[in-house]
Every structure is written in structure tokens, then in C-alpha cells.
Motif scaffolding. Structure first.
Motif, short mmCIF file in Angstrom:
data_model
loop_
_atom_site.label_atom_id
_atom_site.label_comp_id
_atom_site.label_asym_id
_atom_site.label_seq_id
_atom_site.Cartn_x
_atom_site.Cartn_y
_atom_site.Cartn_z
N VAL A 18 0.81 -1.22 0.00
CA VAL A 18 0.00 0.00 0.00
C VAL A 18 0.84 1.28 0.00
N ARG A 19 2.17 1.16 -0.05
CA ARG A 19 3.04 2.33 0.05
C ARG A 19 3.62 2.80 -1.28
N GLY A 20 3.10 2.26 -2.40
CA GLY A 20 3.53 2.73 -3.70
C GLY A 20 4.56 1.88 -4.41
N ASP A 21 4.97 0.77 -3.81
CA ASP A 21 5.92 -0.12 -4.48
C ASP A 21 5.26 -0.78 -5.68
N VAL A 22 6.07 -1.12 -6.69
CA VAL A 22 5.57 -1.83 -7.86
C VAL A 22 6.39 -3.11 -8.07
N ARG A 23 5.76 -4.08 -8.70
CA ARG A 23 6.44 -5.32 -9.10
C ARG A 23 6.85 -5.18 -10.55
N GLY A 65 7.66 10.01 -4.95
CA GLY A 65 6.44 10.65 -5.41
C GLY A 65 5.30 9.71 -5.67
N VAL A 66 5.57 8.42 -5.66
CA VAL A 66 4.51 7.42 -5.79
C VAL A 66 4.40 6.78 -4.41
N ASP A 67 3.44 7.30 -3.62
CA ASP A 67 3.41 6.97 -2.20
C ASP A 67 2.21 6.16 -1.73
N ASP A 68 1.37 5.72 -2.67
CA ASP A 68 0.24 4.90 -2.25
C ASP A 68 -0.11 3.90 -3.35
N ARG A 69 -1.01 3.00 -3.02
CA ARG A 69 -1.39 1.95 -3.96
C ARG A 69 -2.04 2.52 -5.22
N ASP A 70 -2.82 3.59 -5.08
CA ASP A 70 -3.45 4.19 -6.26
C ASP A 70 -2.40 4.64 -7.26
N GLY A 71 -1.33 5.27 -6.76
CA GLY A 71 -0.25 5.72 -7.65
C GLY A 71 0.45 4.56 -8.33
N SER A 72 0.70 3.50 -7.58
CA SER A 72 1.38 2.34 -8.18
C SER A 72 0.48 1.59 -9.15
#
Length: 167
Positions: A18-23, A65-72
Motif C-alpha cells: 500500500v506504500r507505492g511499491d511496484v512489481r 512521489g509514488v506513495d500509495d497503492r493508487d499511484g502504483s
């Protein structure tokens, strides 16, 4: 100013947490490069990398700058790209597929055989698919006895095709 040329080294396939990480599925022979990256390009925009790590068969990456799940989630399906200058150097005699594609192929007597239209990964060695002007395709194993010279700058390859490749 010339337009920057980008090369894909991976693709964002899912958010992670939920913190903006991506796979990211790495599409490179050098996946360890992700751990040292300070930035990457996505859709031509530069993104600073906060951190990266391996997790199972994917790379987990966090962009500033990508800090939440929506951003990721908005990044899913996007390609991770680098510029030509940021490509990993290859050993002598090895080439990037995108540099080989479109090269004109000539035999040792100077006869044009065609153009490279595909590079097949067979496991033991690559194989260049060369399509002639008549649409016929010949396959050339990428081994020293067949591929005589490669000139990426001139987009020219000289080959000595094996007997079975003759039409």
C-alpha cells in the motif's frame, strides 16, 4: 535538440503493498542493475528510485512521489526504460538484439543475402533469421565459422552460410 532514445529493461506488472511499491518483471540479461538504479524512465518521464530489491522472481521498486497503492496501480503495464548511455556494456563480440535487427547481411563474396528480421534464442547459440528481397528466409547460427564480421555502425554483417542454408 534530438529526441532521446529509450530501451526497455522491464515492465511494471502489479502494485505491491500500500506504500507505492511496484512489481517489475525484468527483461534484461542484467537484472542486478535494478538494485543500483537511481532513476528510470517511464513514458519518457524520469522517475527517481527510492529503493529496489528482489522478491521471488520480480523486482520490487519504489519511486519517489509514488506513495500509495493508487499511484502504483496507475503504473501497471508501463515499461521501465533507460537511455542508450545507461545500457550495460557488452563483452567484445556480443551485441544488443535491437542493434542487430535490420542489419544487411552479405556472404563472403559480397552478395546480399537479405536483412536480419529476427534473432532466435536457441539456448546453445543465437540464430539470425535473414529475409531476402524475395521473401525467402534463411537461418544463420551465430557461431564464428558462420558470422564472419559484424559492423553495427554500418548495419552490415558478413556471413559464410553453411551448405544447408543454400537455397
Amino acid at each position: 535538440m534530438t529526441e532521446e532514445e529509450f530501451f526497455t529493461i522491464g515492465q511494471i506488472v502489479a502494485p505491491h503493498g500500500v506504500r507505492g511499491d511496484v512489481r517489475i518483471y525484468a527483461d534484461t540479461d542484467f537484472p542486478e542493475r535494478f538494485l543500483k538504479m537511481t532513476y528510470a524512465y517511464i513514458d519518457g518521464m524520469k522517475y527517481d528510485v527510492e529503493n529496489a530489491r528482489f522478491h521471488k522472481r520480480v523486482v520490487l521498486m519504489k519511486f519517489k512521489g509514488v506513495d500509495d497503492r493508487d499511484g502504483s496501480e496507475r503504473m501497471v503495464g508501463k515499461e521501465i526504460q533507460v537511455t542508450r548511455e545507461e545500457l550495460m556494456p557488452l563483452p567484445k563480440g556480443r551485441y544488443y538484439v535491437f542493434d542487430i535487427m535490420g542489419c544487411a547481411v552479405f556472404d563472403t563474396s559480397g552478395t546480399r543475402l537479405g536483412t536480419i528480421t529476427d534473432v532466435l534464442k536457441t539456448g546453445s547459440n543465437d540464430v539470425y533469421a535473414v529475409t531476402g528481397e524475395d521473401g525467402e528466409e534463411i537461418l544463420l547460427p551465430v557461431i564464428p565459422s558462420v558470422i564472419v564480421s559484424v559492423d553495427i555502425e554500418a548495419k552490415k554483417i558478413v556471413a559464410d552460410p553453411p551448405e544447408w542454408a543454400d537455397s
